[in-house]
Design an enzyme around this catalytic site. Sequence first.
Site, PDB file in Angstrom:
ATOM      1  N   ARG A  22       4.293  -4.074  -7.833  1.00 46.36           N
ATOM      2  CA  ARG A  22       4.645  -5.495  -7.797  1.00 46.36           C
ATOM      3  C   ARG A  22       3.991  -6.203  -6.610  1.00 46.36           C
ATOM      4  NH1 ARG A  22       6.186  -6.192 -12.526  1.00 46.36           N
ATOM      5  NH2 ARG A  22       8.186  -5.450 -13.244  1.00 46.36           N
ATOM      6  N   GLY A  23       2.877  -5.643  -6.117  1.00 47.60           N
ATOM      7  CA  GLY A  23       2.183  -6.292  -4.991  1.00 47.60           C
ATOM      8  C   GLY A  23       3.053  -6.387  -3.755  1.00 47.60           C
ATOM      9  N   ILE A  24       3.811  -5.304  -3.499  1.00 46.49           N
ATOM     10  CA  ILE A  24       4.803  -5.386  -2.423  1.00 46.49           C
ATOM     11  C   ILE A  24       4.126  -5.507  -1.054  1.00 46.49           C
ATOM     12  CG2 ILE A  24       6.705  -4.133  -1.280  1.00 46.49           C
ATOM     13  CD1 ILE A  24       7.381  -3.068  -4.125  1.00 46.49           C
TER      14      ILE A  24
ATOM     15  N   TYR B 233      -7.075  -6.958   2.369  1.00 45.75           N
ATOM     16  CA  TYR B 233      -6.972  -7.790   3.579  1.00 45.75           C
ATOM     17  C   TYR B 233      -8.132  -8.785   3.623  1.00 45.75           C
ATOM     18  CZ  TYR B 233      -3.585  -4.306   5.227  1.00 45.75           C
ATOM     19  OH  TYR B 233      -2.500  -3.476   5.335  1.00 45.75           O
TER      20      TYR B 233
ATOM     21  N   ALA C  56      -9.302   0.539   0.032  1.00 45.27           N
ATOM     22  CA  ALA C  56      -8.620  -0.327  -0.940  1.00 45.27           C
ATOM     23  C   ALA C  56      -7.746  -1.370  -0.236  1.00 45.27           C
ATOM     24  CB  ALA C  56      -7.823   0.508  -1.926  1.00 45.27           C
TER      25      ALA C  56
ATOM     26  N   ASP D   3      -9.282   3.643   4.646  1.00 44.90           N
ATOM     27  CA  ASP D   3      -8.385   2.958   3.705  1.00 44.90           C
ATOM     28  C   ASP D   3      -9.104   1.756   3.092  1.00 44.90           C
ATOM     29  OD1 ASP D   3      -6.298   4.742   4.186  1.00 44.90           O
ATOM     30  OD2 ASP D   3      -5.562   3.583   5.889  1.00 44.90           O
TER      31      ASP D   3
ATOM     32  N   VAL E  25       4.866   0.932   1.977  1.00 41.94           N
ATOM     33  CA  VAL E  25       5.568   0.702   0.709  1.00 41.94           C
ATOM     34  C   VAL E  25       5.997   2.067   0.163  1.00 41.94           C
ATOM     35  CG1 VAL E  25       5.286  -0.114  -1.677  1.00 41.94           C
ATOM     36  CG2 VAL E  25       4.334  -1.442   0.217  1.00 41.94           C
TER      37      VAL E  25
ATOM     38  N   ARG F 278       1.389  -0.091  -5.906  1.00 45.80           N
ATOM     39  CA  ARG F 278       0.560  -0.666  -6.989  1.00 45.80           C
ATOM     40  C   ARG F 278       1.429  -1.098  -8.161  1.00 45.80           C
ATOM     41  NH1 ARG F 278      -4.673   0.459  -7.015  1.00 45.80           N
ATOM     42  NH2 ARG F 278      -4.816  -1.624  -7.848  1.00 45.80           N
TER      43      ARG F 278
ATOM     44  N   TRP G 170       1.295  -6.894  -0.425  1.00 43.12           N
ATOM     45  CA  TRP G 170       0.776  -8.257  -0.348  1.00 43.12           C
ATOM     46  C   TRP G 170       1.896  -9.233   0.040  1.00 43.12           C
ATOM     47  CZ3 TRP G 170       1.319 -12.945  -2.952  1.00 43.12           C
ATOM     48  CH2 TRP G 170       0.311 -13.881  -2.697  1.00 43.12           C
TER      49      TRP G 170
HETATM   50  C1  LIG Z   1      -1.246   0.655   1.623  1.00 43.80           C
HETATM   51  C2  LIG Z   1       0.097   0.343   0.946  1.00 43.80           C
HETATM   52  C3  LIG Z   1       1.021  -0.376   1.954  1.00 43.80           C
HETATM   53  C4  LIG Z   1      -0.160  -0.554  -0.295  1.00 43.80           C
HETATM   54  O1  LIG Z   1       1.086  -0.963  -0.871  1.00 43.80           O
HETATM   55  P1  LIG Z   1       1.155  -1.561  -2.364  1.00 43.80           P
HETATM   56  O2  LIG Z   1       2.461  -2.261  -2.535  1.00 43.80           O
HETATM   57  O3  LIG Z   1       0.806  -0.504  -3.322  1.00 43.80           O
HETATM   58  O4  LIG Z   1      -0.019  -2.625  -2.319  1.00 43.80           O
HETATM   59  P2  LIG Z   1      -0.127  -3.878  -3.278  1.00 43.80           P
HETATM   60  O5  LIG Z   1       0.307  -3.492  -4.651  1.00 43.80           O
HETATM   61  O6  LIG Z   1       0.494  -5.074  -2.645  1.00 43.80           O
HETATM   62  O7  LIG Z   1      -1.697  -4.052  -3.263  1.00 43.80           O
HETATM   63  C5  LIG Z   1      -2.297  -5.314  -3.311  1.00 43.80           C
HETATM   64  C6  LIG Z   1      -3.764  -5.102  -3.610  1.00 43.80           C
HETATM   65  O8  LIG Z   1      -4.380  -4.273  -2.622  1.00 43.80           O
HETATM   66  C7  LIG Z   1      -5.282  -3.340  -3.244  1.00 43.80           C
HETATM   67  N1  LIG Z   1      -4.738  -1.975  -3.078  1.00 43.80           N
HETATM   68  C8  LIG Z   1      -3.690  -1.618  -2.291  1.00 43.80           C
HETATM   69  N2  LIG Z   1      -3.519  -0.262  -2.305  1.00 43.80           N
HETATM   70  C9  LIG Z   1      -4.482   0.226  -3.134  1.00 43.80           C
HETATM   71  C10 LIG Z   1      -4.832   1.533  -3.575  1.00 43.80           C
HETATM   72  N3  LIG Z   1      -4.173   2.613  -3.148  1.00 43.80           N
HETATM   73  N4  LIG Z   1      -5.862   1.660  -4.430  1.00 43.80           N
HETATM   74  C11 LIG Z   1      -6.550   0.591  -4.874  1.00 43.80           C
HETATM   75  N5  LIG Z   1      -6.260  -0.697  -4.501  1.00 43.80           N
HETATM   76  C12 LIG Z   1      -5.244  -0.876  -3.641  1.00 43.80           C
HETATM   77  C13 LIG Z   1      -5.369  -3.762  -4.685  1.00 43.80           C
HETATM   78  O9  LIG Z   1      -6.361  -4.765  -4.781  1.00 43.80           O
HETATM   79  C14 LIG Z   1      -4.012  -4.379  -4.913  1.00 43.80           C
HETATM   80  O10 LIG Z   1      -3.926  -5.356  -5.923  1.00 43.80           O
HETATM   81  P3  LIG Z   1      -3.812  -4.913  -7.473  1.00 43.80           P
HETATM   82  O11 LIG Z   1      -2.726  -3.868  -7.564  1.00 43.80           O
HETATM   83  O12 LIG Z   1      -3.477  -6.210  -8.160  1.00 43.80           O
HETATM   84  O13 LIG Z   1      -5.159  -4.355  -7.829  1.00 43.80           O
HETATM   85  C15 LIG Z   1       0.793   1.642   0.432  1.00 43.80           C
HETATM   86  O14 LIG Z   1      -0.132   2.369  -0.332  1.00 43.80           O
HETATM   87  C16 LIG Z   1       1.309   2.511   1.570  1.00 43.80           C
HETATM   88  O15 LIG Z   1       2.459   2.357   1.997  1.00 43.80           O
HETATM   89  N6  LIG Z   1       0.461   3.446   2.068  1.00 43.80           N
HETATM   90  C17 LIG Z   1       0.840   4.303   3.180  1.00 43.80           C
HETATM   91  C18 LIG Z   1       0.923   3.515   4.474  1.00 43.80           C
HETATM   92  C19 LIG Z   1      -0.399   2.885   4.841  1.00 43.80           C
HETATM   93  O16 LIG Z   1      -1.469   3.393   4.569  1.00 43.80           O
HETATM   94  N7  LIG Z   1      -0.265   1.735   5.527  1.00 43.80           N
HETATM   95  C20 LIG Z   1      -1.390   1.084   6.147  1.00 43.80           C
HETATM   96  C21 LIG Z   1      -2.188   0.211   5.239  1.00 43.80           C
HETATM   97  S1  LIG Z   1      -3.656  -0.301   6.116  1.00 43.80           S
END
Ligand SMILES: CC(C)(COP(=O)(O)OP(=O)(O)OC[C@H]1O[C@@H](n2cnc3c(N)ncnc32)[C@H](O)[C@@H]1OP(=O)(O)O)[C@@H](O)C(=O)NCCC(=O)NCCS
Length: 205
Positions: A117-119, A155, A150, A148, A109, A115, A121
């Site tokens: 719009r739940g992208i 998941y 969070a 990772d 993302v 963090r 998710w």
């Molecule tokens: C990991 C990643 C894809 C998360 O994207 P995102 O759009 O921010 O995630 P979401 O908003 O859909 O998160 C859904 C839920 O996951 C959890 N979560 C995801 N990232 C989190 C973080 N950095 N810290 C805390 N909780 C997190 C939370 O419970 C969150 O729900 P909430 O915001 O209502 O509390 C993004 O941080 C990213 O692109 N990271 C770099 C690539 C990466 O690590 N990819 C592999 C992931 S295993």
Amino acid sequence: MAWLLAESFAELMLLPSRYVSVLGYLVKQYLFEKMELLPNTATLIAFYKRRKEEGKEEEEERLEEVEEEDEVELLAGTVEVCFNKKGVVASPPTPTPPKNSPYVSNIVVKKLLRRFRGIEWHLLKASEELILHMSSSREGYLHCRMIDTAPFNMYKKSGYDIVKIDTILVLLLLQRRKHLICKKLPVLTNFSELDTFCSQEELTP
Ligand SMILES: CC(C)(COP(=O)(O)OP(=O)(O)OC[C@H]1O[C@@H](n2cnc3c(N)ncnc32)[C@H](O)[C@@H]1OP(=O)(O)O)[C@@H](O)C(=O)NCCC(=O)NCCS
């Protein structure tokens, strides 16, 4: 999109930003190779469109570095899904998932929209939905690095369970240890059940 993936790889590998363009070039080649494997694989792309009315202040704050325009549409994220072994370009990392099972990878993302719009998710749900359409297998695998925590908790909440964990020996290869996780997807008898499955899950992101 290659740029978005390259930035994320650089971030995960702790590489300086000057490497992003080299990575971007390699990612582009990889994406071209993937295109030849359609329809055994798919790359989903999420777009974010600024809503004018709702939560304007929060959005203005986030998007202040984006040019002032009435309507903003951004490439928000991406995810890859392989439906079977014919959709795999390179062998997946360890712990290896079963060869012919659907595999979700490279969920990214855009930093600006994390963090928000739940992208992630939504990308995950869309991947699961596509697996139900495109594969007869009823499980989806993905990797998550052990550090990772969070995303891993998200998941787990979404129904994924740990299947395997990397041995400590991967540290010798200068890699992070990963979990291989799997979700049993529902067996659907018709498409309206798919809508029910997705809307029920929206209650527990
Ligand atoms: C990991 C990643 C894809 C998360 O994207 P995102 O759009 O921010 O995630 P979401 O908003 O859909 O998160 C859904 C839920 O996951 C959890 N979560 C995801 N990232 C989190 C973080 N950095 N810290 C805390 N909780 C997190 C939370 O419970 C969150 O729900 P909430 O915001 O209502 O509390 C993004 O941080 C990213 O692109 N990271 C770099 C690539 C990466 O690590 N990819 C592999 C992931 S295993």
